[in-house]
Design an enzyme around this catalytic site. Structure first.
Site, mmCIF file in Angstrom:
data_model
loop_
_atom_site.group_PDB
_atom_site.id
_atom_site.type_symbol
_atom_site.label_atom_id
_atom_site.label_comp_id
_atom_site.label_asym_id
_atom_site.label_seq_id
_atom_site.Cartn_x
_atom_site.Cartn_y
_atom_site.Cartn_z
ATOM 1 N N GLU A 242 0.878 -1.162 0.000
ATOM 2 C CA GLU A 242 0.000 0.000 0.000
ATOM 3 C C GLU A 242 0.926 1.226 0.000
ATOM 4 O OE1 GLU A 242 -3.377 2.074 2.794
ATOM 5 O OE2 GLU A 242 -2.819 0.005 3.208
ATOM 6 N N ARG B 264 4.597 -12.454 9.911
ATOM 7 C CA ARG B 264 5.231 -11.156 9.833
ATOM 8 C C ARG B 264 6.617 -11.233 10.470
ATOM 9 N NH1 ARG B 264 3.045 -5.906 9.183
ATOM 10 N NH2 ARG B 264 1.128 -6.552 8.190
ATOM 11 N N LYS C 146 4.390 1.063 9.039
ATOM 12 C CA LYS C 146 4.511 2.347 8.346
ATOM 13 C C LYS C 146 3.844 3.470 9.127
ATOM 14 C CE LYS C 146 3.195 0.176 4.606
ATOM 15 N NZ LYS C 146 2.468 -0.058 3.374
HETATM 16 P P1 ATP Z 1 2.535 -1.727 7.695
HETATM 17 O O1 ATP Z 1 1.827 -2.087 8.941
HETATM 18 O O2 ATP Z 1 3.964 -1.453 7.885
HETATM 19 O O3 ATP Z 1 1.841 -0.672 6.895
HETATM 20 P P2 ATP Z 1 1.369 -3.529 5.878
HETATM 21 O O4 ATP Z 1 1.247 -5.001 5.941
HETATM 22 O O5 ATP Z 1 0.118 -2.755 6.044
HETATM 23 O O6 ATP Z 1 2.494 -3.074 6.854
HETATM 24 P P3 ATP Z 1 1.616 -3.366 3.072
HETATM 25 O O7 ATP Z 1 2.108 -2.236 2.254
HETATM 26 O O8 ATP Z 1 0.172 -3.686 3.039
HETATM 27 O O9 ATP Z 1 2.045 -3.066 4.560
HETATM 28 O O10 ATP Z 1 2.494 -4.671 2.811
HETATM 29 C C1 ATP Z 1 2.928 -5.141 1.566
HETATM 30 C C2 ATP Z 1 3.319 -6.580 1.739
HETATM 31 O O11 ATP Z 1 4.368 -6.711 2.666
HETATM 32 C C3 ATP Z 1 2.160 -7.399 2.269
HETATM 33 O O12 ATP Z 1 2.084 -8.606 1.567
HETATM 34 C C4 ATP Z 1 2.505 -7.624 3.717
HETATM 35 O O13 ATP Z 1 1.937 -8.781 4.187
HETATM 36 C C5 ATP Z 1 4.031 -7.646 3.677
HETATM 37 N N1 ATP Z 1 4.584 -7.213 4.960
HETATM 38 C C6 ATP Z 1 4.352 -6.058 5.610
HETATM 39 N N2 ATP Z 1 4.994 -6.019 6.784
HETATM 40 C C7 ATP Z 1 5.665 -7.183 6.893
HETATM 41 C C8 ATP Z 1 6.515 -7.761 7.878
HETATM 42 N N3 ATP Z 1 6.802 -7.113 9.014
HETATM 43 N N4 ATP Z 1 7.026 -8.981 7.645
HETATM 44 C C9 ATP Z 1 6.743 -9.635 6.509
HETATM 45 N N5 ATP Z 1 5.961 -9.162 5.545
HETATM 46 C C10 ATP Z 1 5.415 -7.948 5.720
HETATM 47 MG MG MG Z 2 -1.528 -2.655 4.895
#
Ligand code: ATP
Ligand code: MG
Length: 559
Positions: A38, A262, A272
């Site tokens: 995202e 994660r 983020k």
């Molecule tokens: P954040 O909470 O940092 O915004 P998010 O999961 O909302 O993390 P996205 O941009 O939706 O962020 O994530 C893109 C991809 O990265 C998704 O497939 C997500 O599952 C993966 N991802 C995000 N954070 C992690 C993590 N800490 N470990 C492994 N994969 C991750």
């Molecule tokens: Mg997300």
């Protein structure tokens, strides 16, 4: 160990097992994965793990990986983030097949919604979000059907079109899937598919005022792209049922969702939203502050893509969440920097040494090995003269027995130069040491030493007349506790106030004048360093990427 060997010895992870079984069964002749960020912030080390997984699989197996921006929420997304995400993935060394945006599918998703309405599987609900929540039930009690659930197909089609046309205010209506309000999985209790939001979108502008929810965009986007293995993190396990339900009812390409844990790092936060707070509240200088766990921060700090990929490989993937020790990340960067760093001498806290038996005005160009780990032996020039700096804490006036550095009457070797002996300590009227008078042993030159003298200590040094000055920035953990997000109160209360130490003026050997941004340096006995982007013609600024040894682990053991 060679890369190849490492690969061979590793057993398959559970996702690779699934893929190998699918390929063996002839279910697919190639696989398609996607990385779906995202664009609401910069990527962090957790994302790196997901990138290595998704892109790594299609390096190993036939197929390709798409980069898909999951930009269905108009409010938080920005073009700056899109650019930074692309930059970070490229820097890590991966190439996507297609650059795609979930927002490009808004039209198709709208059509899918119409299909569901026509099948009697979706309805427009006039309830407020509070009313919807209150009828949802609990995990142990069934929910209650909305009074709008049994609207006719025609009425639903009409209302949904008018939602799209902007006739209704934000929050006044939603489109919901008609599943089962008594479903044991709460997510299946008539989930919301669309909401009204009169907001400007970074790509579609004002074209839309209804936006699909995550659950109605993600799986459908996967299907449109014919993603075979859609990998996401564990919190989406309960969503899988809806993912399958929608694909099944729409009769579209059967993508499958698989979940992995994660990856979070200790002494930092990997979200983020939280990282954005650190930036906005100026706890750090920006997303690329070298203390940030973002890819761009690690990069500025001096991390190499190889070290990050190695780290992600070593932690692998798992089904259970755990905190990964940042020491492992530091281990990986040390391993790589040891191989590629140019060795340099830099004195942080100078003490003047005068070699009384070395002629005034004489300068000797010594040769010092650039990197003893390199395959090709190379040397750099190192000027030696009568007046030098050594590190103040490499001298003790009253030294304990096993002190092998400099002390009155004692001898040490100056790295790549000569053995010297301390003859006299010079002090000012307040008794403060101002310099040391030493003598050098002319036959003890490094590489051609015939002095027969054995010394235990080797010190780094610089010739005062030739030294260049620089600023160094030394970093420590950004947080005082292992898992700031799980502590009481606000995570920001646990910020380490001493995470940055600036040494304004250090004295470096002259070859560092020609430092380049891409080069990595080992300052002997001080750590690994790289040039910071704040450097300019007048001023060199170096970041310490990591210390030479894991001082932190030692500290922990003591406590
Ligand atoms: P954040 O909470 O940092 O915004 P998010 O999961 O909302 O993390 P996205 O941009 O939706 O962020 O994530 C893109 C991809 O990265 C998704 O497939 C997500 O599952 C993966 N991802 C995000 N954070 C992690 C993590 N800490 N470990 C492994 N994969 C991750
Ligand atoms: Mg997300």
């Amino acid at each position: 160990m060679s890369e190849h060997k490492k690969e061979e010895e590793k057993s398959l992870n559970f996702i690779e097992e699934i893929i190998e079984a699918d390929l063996a069964a002839g279910k697919y002749d190639h696989i398609v994965t996607r990385f779906p960020p995202e664009p609401n912030g910069y990527l962090h080390i957790g994302h790196a793990s997901s990138i290595c997984l998704n892109f790594g699989l299609t390096r190993k197996y036939p197929g390709y990986t798409n980069l898909r921006f999951d930009d269905t929420n108009p409010v938080t997304e920005e073009t700056e983030y899109v650019e930074s995400i692309k930059d970070d993935i490229r820097w890590l060394g991966f190439t996507w097949k297609n650059e795609l945006y979930a927002s490009d599918y808004f039209g198709k998703l709208y059509d899918f919604a119409i299909v569901l309405i026509n099948k009697g599987l979706a309805y427009v609900d006039d309830s407020t979000s509070e009313q919807i929540a209150s009828l949802k039930g609990t995990p142990t009690e069934p929910g209650v059907n909305s009074p709008f659930r049994d609207r006719s197909r025609e009425e639903n089609l009409d209302l949904f079109m008018r939602m799209k046309n902007g006739e209704f205010p934000d929050g006044s209506r939603t489109l919901r899937a008609k599943v089962d309000m008594a479903h044991p999985n709460m997510i299946m209790r008539d989930p919301i598919l669309y909401r009204i939001k009169h907001a400007h979108h970074h790509r579609t502008g004002d074209e839309w005022c209804i936006y699909p929810m995550y659950d109605f965009a993600h799986g459908q986007s996967d299907s449109i792209e014919e993603i075979t293995h859609s990998l996401c993190t564990m919190e989406f396990i309960p969503h899988r049922e809806l993912y399958d339900w929608l694909i099944n009812k729409l009769e579209i390409f059967p993508s499958h969702q698989y979940e992995f844990a994660r990856r979070n790092l200790n002494y930092t936060v990997t979200s983020k939203r939280k990282l954005l707070q650190l930036v906005n509240d100026k706890h750090v200088t920006g997303w690329d502050d070298p203390r940030m766990p973002t890819i761009t921060g690690l990069r500025r700090r001096g991390y190499t893509p190889e070290s990050i990929v190695d780290f992600c490989d070593r932690i692998g993937i798992a089904k259970r969440e755990n905190l990964i020790d940042v020491s492992l990340l530091e281990f990986c960067i040390r391993e790589h920097l040891n191989k590629i760093s140019h060795r340099r001498m830099v004195v942080f806290d100078p003490l003047k040494v005068i070699i009384t038996n070395y002629p005034e005005g004489q300068v000797e160009m010594l040769k010092s090995e650039d990197n003893p780990e390199a395959e090709k032996v190379e040397y750099r020039d190192l000027p030696f003269s009568r007046e030098l700096y050594i590190e103040a804490d490499d001298f003790m006036e009253v030294a304990p027995k096993k002190y092998f550095r400099l002390a009155p009457g004692q001898m040490v070797r100056l790295k790549s130069a000569y053995i010297i002996r301390c003859d006299e300590v010079i002090k000012d009227e307040n008794g403060k040491i101002t310099s040391l008078h030493c003598s050098y042993i002319p036959e003890s030159k490094s590489g051609e030493d015939s002095s027969g003298i054995n010394v235990k200590g080797t010190l780094h040094w610089v010739s005062i007349a030739h030294a260049v000055t620089a600023e160094v920035r030394l970093y420590d953990r950004l947080f005082r506790v292992e898992d700031p997000s799980s502590e009481d109160g606000d995570f920001k209360d646990y910020i380490n106030p001493d995470s940055l130490k600036v040494v304004e003026t250090v004295f470096a050997e002259p070859s560092l004048k020609k430092s380049r941004f891409d080069d990595r340096y080992q300052f002997l006995r001080k750590g690994y360093f790289c040039l910071d982007k704040d450097s300019n013609e007048e001023k060199l600024i170096f970041n310490r990427t990591v210390t030479l040894k894991d001082a932190w682990a030692k500290e922990q053991k003591k406590n």
